[in-house]
Design a protein around this motif. Structure first.
Motif, PDB file in Angstrom:
ATOM      1  N   ARG A 447      -6.845 -36.321  15.882  1.00  0.00           N
ATOM      2  CA  ARG A 447      -7.314 -36.683  17.220  1.00  0.00           C
ATOM      3  C   ARG A 447      -7.585 -35.414  18.039  1.00  0.00           C
ATOM      4  NH1 ARG A 447      -3.199 -39.362  18.915  1.00  0.00           N
ATOM      5  NH2 ARG A 447      -3.867 -41.337  18.034  1.00  0.00           N
ATOM      6  N   ARG A 449      -8.150 -32.405  16.943  1.00  0.00           N
ATOM      7  CA  ARG A 449      -9.273 -31.639  16.399  1.00  0.00           C
ATOM      8  C   ARG A 449     -10.601 -32.291  16.754  1.00  0.00           C
ATOM      9  NH1 ARG A 449      -7.841 -27.631  13.112  1.00  0.00           N
ATOM     10  NH2 ARG A 449      -9.891 -27.519  12.149  1.00  0.00           N
ATOM     11  N   TYR A 450     -10.625 -33.632  16.750  1.00  0.00           N
ATOM     12  CA  TYR A 450     -11.846 -34.354  17.122  1.00  0.00           C
ATOM     13  C   TYR A 450     -12.208 -34.078  18.581  1.00  0.00           C
ATOM     14  CZ  TYR A 450     -14.790 -38.383  18.292  1.00  0.00           C
ATOM     15  OH  TYR A 450     -15.804 -39.197  18.745  1.00  0.00           O
ATOM     16  N   GLU A 451     -11.158 -34.119  19.433  1.00  0.00           N
ATOM     17  CA  GLU A 451     -11.424 -33.878  20.867  1.00  0.00           C
ATOM     18  C   GLU A 451     -11.932 -32.458  21.091  1.00  0.00           C
ATOM     19  OE1 GLU A 451      -7.715 -34.894  22.656  1.00  0.00           O
ATOM     20  OE2 GLU A 451      -8.058 -37.055  22.408  1.00  0.00           O
ATOM     21  N   HIS A 453     -13.505 -30.613  18.965  1.00  0.00           N
ATOM     22  CA  HIS A 453     -14.848 -30.578  18.384  1.00  0.00           C
ATOM     23  C   HIS A 453     -15.868 -31.108  19.390  1.00  0.00           C
ATOM     24  CE1 HIS A 453     -17.762 -30.896  15.035  1.00  0.00           C
ATOM     25  NE2 HIS A 453     -18.160 -32.004  15.638  1.00  0.00           N
ATOM     26  N   ARG A 456     -16.432 -28.748  22.253  1.00  0.00           N
ATOM     27  CA  ARG A 456     -17.253 -27.600  21.882  1.00  0.00           C
ATOM     28  C   ARG A 456     -18.732 -27.986  21.845  1.00  0.00           C
ATOM     29  NH1 ARG A 456     -15.717 -26.605  16.957  1.00  0.00           N
ATOM     30  NH2 ARG A 456     -17.783 -26.926  16.104  1.00  0.00           N
ATOM     31  N   LEU A 471     -18.172 -21.461  14.746  1.00  0.00           N
ATOM     32  CA  LEU A 471     -17.538 -21.474  13.428  1.00  0.00           C
ATOM     33  C   LEU A 471     -18.418 -20.751  12.423  1.00  0.00           C
ATOM     34  CD1 LEU A 471     -15.907 -24.818  12.361  1.00  0.00           C
ATOM     35  CD2 LEU A 471     -14.938 -22.529  12.400  1.00  0.00           C
ATOM     36  N   ALA A 472     -19.709 -21.036  12.513  1.00  0.00           N
ATOM     37  CA  ALA A 472     -20.639 -20.421  11.582  1.00  0.00           C
ATOM     38  C   ALA A 472     -21.936 -20.145  12.334  1.00  0.00           C
ATOM     39  CB  ALA A 472     -20.913 -21.358  10.417  1.00  0.00           C
ATOM     40  N   ASP A 473     -22.711 -19.191  11.865  1.00  0.00           N
ATOM     41  CA  ASP A 473     -23.991 -18.914  12.518  1.00  0.00           C
ATOM     42  C   ASP A 473     -25.010 -19.948  12.059  1.00  0.00           C
ATOM     43  OD1 ASP A 473     -26.191 -17.929  13.717  1.00  0.00           O
ATOM     44  OD2 ASP A 473     -26.449 -16.231  12.327  1.00  0.00           O
ATOM     45  N   VAL A 474     -25.129 -20.980  12.848  1.00  0.00           N
ATOM     46  CA  VAL A 474     -26.001 -22.078  12.435  1.00  0.00           C
ATOM     47  C   VAL A 474     -27.219 -22.162  13.345  1.00  0.00           C
ATOM     48  CG1 VAL A 474     -24.218 -23.444  11.348  1.00  0.00           C
ATOM     49  CG2 VAL A 474     -24.584 -23.665  13.791  1.00  0.00           C
TER      50      VAL A 474
ATOM     51  N   GLN B  43      -7.722 -42.386  13.385  1.00  0.00           N
ATOM     52  CA  GLN B  43      -8.292 -41.053  13.669  1.00  0.00           C
ATOM     53  C   GLN B  43      -8.982 -40.427  12.469  1.00  0.00           C
ATOM     54  OE1 GLN B  43      -8.329 -40.154  16.882  1.00  0.00           O
ATOM     55  NE2 GLN B  43      -7.242 -42.061  17.251  1.00  0.00           N
ATOM     56  N   GLN B  45     -12.065 -40.777  12.123  1.00  0.00           N
ATOM     57  CA  GLN B  45     -13.369 -40.456  12.740  1.00  0.00           C
ATOM     58  C   GLN B  45     -14.504 -40.761  11.764  1.00  0.00           C
ATOM     59  OE1 GLN B  45     -12.709 -39.942  15.706  1.00  0.00           O
ATOM     60  NE2 GLN B  45     -10.782 -38.820  15.789  1.00  0.00           N
ATOM     61  N   THR B 118     -24.473 -25.206   5.598  1.00  0.00           N
ATOM     62  CA  THR B 118     -23.709 -25.569   6.807  1.00  0.00           C
ATOM     63  C   THR B 118     -23.931 -26.999   7.300  1.00  0.00           C
ATOM     64  OG1 THR B 118     -25.221 -24.886   8.581  1.00  0.00           O
ATOM     65  CG2 THR B 118     -23.823 -23.162   7.628  1.00  0.00           C
ATOM     66  N   PRO B 125     -16.315 -34.277  11.670  1.00  0.00           N
ATOM     67  CA  PRO B 125     -15.890 -34.568  13.041  1.00  0.00           C
ATOM     68  C   PRO B 125     -14.599 -33.848  13.455  1.00  0.00           C
ATOM     69  CG  PRO B 125     -15.317 -36.381  11.605  1.00  0.00           C
ATOM     70  CD  PRO B 125     -16.059 -35.397  10.753  1.00  0.00           C
ATOM     71  N   VAL B 126     -13.863 -33.280  12.488  1.00  0.00           N
ATOM     72  CA  VAL B 126     -12.582 -32.665  12.833  1.00  0.00           C
ATOM     73  C   VAL B 126     -12.530 -31.187  12.457  1.00  0.00           C
ATOM     74  CG1 VAL B 126     -11.238 -34.788  12.799  1.00  0.00           C
ATOM     75  CG2 VAL B 126     -11.549 -33.505  10.687  1.00  0.00           C
ATOM     76  N   ASP B 127     -13.681 -30.567  12.245  1.00  0.00           N
ATOM     77  CA  ASP B 127     -13.756 -29.130  11.925  1.00  0.00           C
ATOM     78  C   ASP B 127     -12.836 -28.750  10.764  1.00  0.00           C
ATOM     79  OD1 ASP B 127     -15.547 -28.708  13.938  1.00  0.00           O
ATOM     80  OD2 ASP B 127     -14.019 -28.247  15.436  1.00  0.00           O
ATOM     81  N   GLY B 131     -16.901 -22.097   6.626  1.00  0.00           N
ATOM     82  CA  GLY B 131     -18.003 -21.484   5.897  1.00  0.00           C
ATOM     83  C   GLY B 131     -19.010 -20.898   6.864  1.00  0.00           C
ATOM     84  N   ALA B 132     -19.971 -20.172   6.330  1.00  0.00           N
ATOM     85  CA  ALA B 132     -21.025 -19.598   7.160  1.00  0.00           C
ATOM     86  C   ALA B 132     -22.339 -19.755   6.412  1.00  0.00           C
ATOM     87  CB  ALA B 132     -20.740 -18.129   7.430  1.00  0.00           C
ATOM     88  N   ALA B 133     -23.472 -19.570   7.149  1.00  0.00           N
ATOM     89  CA  ALA B 133     -24.780 -19.753   6.541  1.00  0.00           C
ATOM     90  C   ALA B 133     -24.910 -18.867   5.297  1.00  0.00           C
ATOM     91  CB  ALA B 133     -25.874 -19.410   7.549  1.00  0.00           C
TER      92      ALA B 133
END
Lengths: 503, 189
Positions: A447, A449-451, A453, A456, A471-474, B43, B45, B118, B125-127, B131-133
């Motif tokens: 919960r 982590r979802y919030e 997320h 962000r 988190l990553a270069d997207v 939860q 998600q 990515t 939903p919960v990170d 990882g990165a591109a």
């Protein structure tokens, strides 16, 4: 023997003790087994962390795994040899699952380095005593395997006035503590005196059941000083910590609290002897006495190295064909069936019990509300109500009836005329509730982590990709087109699942 | 006199308390109910309910009267708890036969196959994916809820869902196997 006023606890039952088979036989020494299997988890608390590598040569008493945290416990090599594997092996557990173990192939030479002997036991500071107990890897040898130094250390802060040394083996067949007291009475008393001084307890009692007269005689002839020897009636489960405290002091441990909260510490006699050896001569815990008894021709006790496979132990007692038998670790009331005999003896195994399998297990019938289980419950619970609550999976009701105060002693199931496996129901409910609690903790984490997320994402939408920690270069991938692809994919995934679930 | 004035003061305090609680804004109590529903939901998600997460589903139950039986991971247990909380039916009166904690599943990335696009990271939903591109990605399995939302976005099909292996720490006692016979004998009307 002192004239201590004894009390009674409510409930309990008298069982056929079956102690005579083994209590007068000197414990045997066994040859070193070829392989020793040492589980990293031998006690409550976190598993130990191996500090040896496969292929490494170790000497007897060498540390092979470190404690991971406060309630952790280190492991020592019970003999010299080669570490041949660190892998999953069968262990003694009701699940029959495997666990991480260190495999030690012994070389038969039993080489040991010099031990670190204490100078003078009487002047050793309390802190040094705890230190030496922890270094020796001592856990409670009576059952649950709580790290001994933690128990003792917590005893000091809270002013323990009474130290009880538990020599009450209330389960039938088991005589390893009885034999220990007969063979090493001086060490029992020296260990008791040492601990009483370390935790500054005014009263120190060694409690022995009245069906162990030889053990009592041995202790008396070792001339205890300032230690009370008390003989108490053999009623199951007097050996339970809380029951024993009630019998000896009249004090009751309130629901949800520990003996330490009412100024009492209880340690098993075998633990006390291990403590004495650790503190006096630096000897780590690498062997213990184990009773082998039941429907066998030559029962007895043996000094068993930790990690000795159960089948090796049985062989040494001339038991090879076990197809008609149930093999238990512990006594007949609370023991755990050993599902794979390759499993090793660990610090908390006091008895290997061999019982003939009954031909047909009688099926349980309905509860007839006779109430026989109520007067025998040593905790004062209402097993028949708990049964209804657990049978119907009513979590709240079960906890209202104090499910977690149940000590799994099995008195209720023993007297039940309908043969209902009551303890099994209670264990099932307890472990299910614990699993639900774990799930809830996991859900709380998800919960949060979802919030975070979501927060962000909304921050990014408001102020563009430069703000916030990425988190990553997207950035290159955040085109509408791609977002659309992902959204479409999620929708596909949902559709697929809905089809699968038939909603 | 003393007694009378004391009684008066008490009456006034009680009156104020009642007034305050009577006029509590509806919005607030609504938010509280949503929070309690959200506590019951598992939860994961996973969006299997058709809403973009557990909280949105909880909001929909309160605001739009969404049905309470749309959460497969929550199963019987969640449905019963929701019915009890909201005073809605939608569940049979018979209790479930099991305490049924959720079965545990997580996803794993077949790492040599991962191309580092990515897309799964954005779907999670919960990170729980790191990882990165153009770098290999991996799942933090202790934080994965097993929602499976990352599986379909993966262009190279390198994500699989697996059961978390039973270990001693997470093992639980099963219901006694005599149960069937007892129940028949015990609860016949």
């Amino acid at each position: 023997m002192s004239a201590r006023q004894l009390h009674t606890f409510r409930g309990g039952i008298r069982l056929d003790p079956h102690k005579r088979e083994t209590q007068d036989l000197t414990s045997r020494a066994l040859p070193i087994p070829e392989k020793l299997i040492l589980p990293l988890q031998q006690h409550v608390g976190a598993a130990a962390e191996p500090c040896v590598k496969v292929g490494q040569r170790v000497l007897k008493n060498d540390v092979i795994a470190h404690a991971n945290n406060y309630v952790g416990m280190r492991l020592h090599a019970p003999s010299s040899g080669l570490i041949t594997a660190i892998d999953e092996y069968p262990v003694i557990h009701p699940s029959g699952l495997t666990a991480a173990c260190i495999e030690l192939t012994t070389d038969g030479e039993d080489l040991a380095p010099e031990l670190n002997v204490a100078d003078d036991l009487n002047t050793l500071a309390s802190q040094a005593v705890y230190q030496r107990i922890a270094e020796a890897g001592i856990v409670g040898l009576g059952g649950a395997g709580f790290p001994a130094h933690v128990k003792v250390l917590e005893g000091t802060g809270q002013t323990v006035d009474t130290l009880i040394i538990n020599g009450v083996e209330c389960e039938p067949y088991i005589t390893c503590d009885d034999r220990l007291m007969q063979e090493y009475p001086a060490e029992v008393l020296a260990g008791a005196a040492l601990l009483a001084r370390a935790i500054d307890a005014a009263t120190c009692i060694v409690a022995v059941e009245d069906d162990m007269p030889a053990a009592m005689n041995a202790l008396q002839s070792a001339r205890p000083e300032r230690i009370e020897l008390v003989s108490i009636p053999a009623i199951y489960p007097t050996g339970g910590e809380k029951q024993l405290i009630k019998v000896l002091t009249g004090r009751e441990v309130p629901s949800g609290l520990l003996p330490i909260d009412i100024g009492v510490a209880v340690l098993n006699v075998a633990t006390v002897v291990a403590v004495h050896r650790a503190v006096a001569s630096g000897q780590p815990l690498i062997e213990r006495l184990v009773t082998v008894s039941g429907d066998v021709s030559e029962p007895g006790n043996a000094k068993v190295l930790m990690g000795t496979p159960v089948n090796y132990l049985l062989e040494q007692f001339g038991i090879d064909d076990v197809s008609e038998y149930r093999i238990l670790s512990g006594g007949p009331m609370m023991g755990t069936e050993i599902l794979n005999l390759a499993a090793p003896v660990t610090k908390t195994v006091n008895c290997i019990l061999i019982l003939r399998r009954e031909l047909a297990e009688e099926p349980a019938s309905a509860c007839i509300r006779c109430g026989d289980c109520v007067p025998v419950c040593p905790v004062g619970l209402q097993p028949q109500q708990l049964y209804e609550a657990t049978r119907t999976s009513d979590i709240d009701l079960a906890q209202d009836f104090h499910l977690f105060d149940c000590i799994d002693c099995g008195c209720c199931a023993y007297v039940c005329p309908s043969q209902i496996p009551l303890v099994h129901y209670f264990r099932y409910a307890k472990s299910s509730i614990e699993a639900l609690d774990r799930d809830r903790a996991q859900a709380d984490l998800a919960r949060t982590r979802y919030e975070m997320h979501q927060r962000r994402i909304s921050m990014r939408l408001e102020s563009g990709p430069a703000v916030g920690v990425e988190l990553a270069d997207v950035s290159g991938l955040e085109t509408n087109e791609l977002q659309g692809d992902i959204r479409a994919a999620v929708a596909r995934s949902n559709q697929r699942r809905r089809d699968d679930n038939g909603i | 006199m003393m007694f009378a004035s004391l009684a008066l003061v008490l009456l006034i305090i009680a009156g104020i308390w009642m007034l305050l609680h009577h006029h509590e804004p509806e919005r607030d109590s609504k938010r509280r109910i949503i929070a309690r529903i959200n506590e019951i939901l598992p939860q994961t998600q996973c969006q299997q309910c058709g809403y973009p997460g557990c909280l949105p589903y909880a909001q929909a139950i309160v605001s739009d009267g969404a049905p309470i039986d749309q959460c497969p991971p929550g199963g019987q247990v969640a449905r019963r708890a929701l019915a009890e909380l909201l005073g809605r039916s939608g569940t049979s009166r018979r209790r479930a036969n099991d305490f049924s904690p959720m079965s545990s599943q997580v996803v794993v990335i077949n790492e040599p196959v991962c191309i580092g696009c990515t897309k799964c990271i954005q779907a999670c939903p919960v990170d729980a994916i790191v990882g990165a591109a153009k770098q290999m990605h991996t799942i933090i399995s202790t934080q994965c809820t097993g929602c499976e939302l990352c599986i379909d976005p993966c262009p190279v099909d390198c994500i699989d869902i697996i059961d978390v292996a039973d270990d001693i720490e997470h093992w639980r006692w099963q219901r006694p196997r005599w149960a069937g016979r007892e129940r028949r004998a015990g609860t016949q009307p």
